[in-house]
Scaffold this active site. Structure first.
Site, PDB file in Angstrom:
ATOM      1  N   ASP A 130      -2.202   1.380   7.105  1.00 38.76           N
ATOM      2  CA  ASP A 130      -1.297   1.155   5.965  1.00 38.76           C
ATOM      3  C   ASP A 130      -0.960  -0.335   5.849  1.00 38.76           C
ATOM      4  OD1 ASP A 130      -0.451   4.240   5.743  1.00 38.76           O
ATOM      5  OD2 ASP A 130      -0.445   3.603   7.829  1.00 38.76           O
ATOM      6  N   ASP A 175       0.869  -1.175   0.000  1.00 41.33           N
ATOM      7  CA  ASP A 175       0.000   0.000   0.000  1.00 41.33           C
ATOM      8  C   ASP A 175       0.909   1.229   0.000  1.00 41.33           C
ATOM      9  OD1 ASP A 175      -2.521   1.487   0.389  1.00 41.33           O
ATOM     10  OD2 ASP A 175      -1.700   1.934   2.367  1.00 41.33           O
ATOM     11  N   GLU A 223      -2.183  -1.717  -5.464  1.00 39.28           N
ATOM     12  CA  GLU A 223      -3.410  -1.076  -5.930  1.00 39.28           C
ATOM     13  C   GLU A 223      -3.085  -0.379  -7.252  1.00 39.28           C
ATOM     14  OE1 GLU A 223      -5.662   1.417  -3.370  1.00 39.28           O
ATOM     15  OE2 GLU A 223      -6.314  -0.262  -2.147  1.00 39.28           O
TER      16      GLU A 223
END
Lengths: 165, 165
Positions: free
Chosen positions: B140, B7, B67
């Site tokens: 996170d 992330d 992502e």
């Protein structure tokens, strides 16, 4: 002092290396690093990083100069360019090069005297300042040389200021 | 299969590593990589890259999952995040890990069943799916685990589809 200027781009990243004795600038080499459009993002970043590492290993610059800001209305373009700047700045830091950043306005002003100069004007002034018979091409390479020249001018200016203190 | 989820964040980058036998997921480790706010951008990117390289070397994942998209109205934020994603994707590619990308919608849907879930819901579902006594922190780290779990679900789904063909 040997200065590496880098003009980051997702498809084409330009680089330009100049030597300076503090007064004049001499072209060492300029060119482009291209990433393969059909490859995945992570691989393209590896290609760009590899290209910059090769230039640094071969030409052994003392410092690296980048454009500091990027103006865009497009978030996706900014994000893509950010990826390329990320691996480029990292390649310089990894080689323990001091990294300097200049705004597009500073770069154009340093080379042409006009902060909103077109790429063609920048290219022609780079040719004149480096006393080249033909203009460096493509624009990615001449823009990278402009960043390197901007760093030379800025260092000279800072030294001149320091001398008066 | 061991999956590394990442992330990306400019201040804090989360990572989460899970093992899977194709059915269940088991937490290997999760945590954060922090860059020093007082340091220059190039140095911070080196810290983030170094942190990811350390995790890959130590935990030896088979694949890396990120992502894929970032929604922002702010070009400067996108540019900054792009830098971090750039060195993170590069670190994975450098280690020859296959890289997979999933949209935030896919990640949230895979973990909570709802594409617009809040970070707290994602964290609680990650805790439940990994059968942890306490929820992984900070967000996170739990978000990074969610990306890894999303990859596991997606691989399983793809295998199931392939089996019916």
């Amino acid at each position: 002092m040997r200065v590496l200027g880098i003009d980051c781009g997702y498809r084409i990243t330009g680089y330009g290396v100049v030597d300076t004795n503090g007064a004049d600038c001499l072209l060492v080499r300029c060119g482009t690093i291209r990433s393969k459009p059909s490859d995945a993002l992570a691989l393209r970043l590896r290609q760009i990083h590899g290209g910059i590492v090769d230039v640094i290993r071969e030409l052994e610059p003392d410092v690296a100069a980048f454009e500091s800001l990027f103006y865009s209305n497009n978030v996706q373009s900014a994000l893509k360019l950010g990826h390329v700047r990320g691996v480029s700045l990292f390649a310089a830091a990894e080689a323990n090069l001091p990294v300097f950043e200049y705004s597009p306005l500073e770069v154009k002003s340093a080379v042409t005297g006009y902060g909103r100069a077109e790429k063609l004007q920048v290219q022609q002034m780079v040719r004149a300042l480096l006393k080249l018979e033909i203009a460096p091409e493509p624009f990615d390479a001449s823009d990278a040389l402009a960043v390197a020249i901007c760093h030379v001018h800025s260092s000279r200016f800072n030294r001149a200021i320091a001398a008066t203190l």
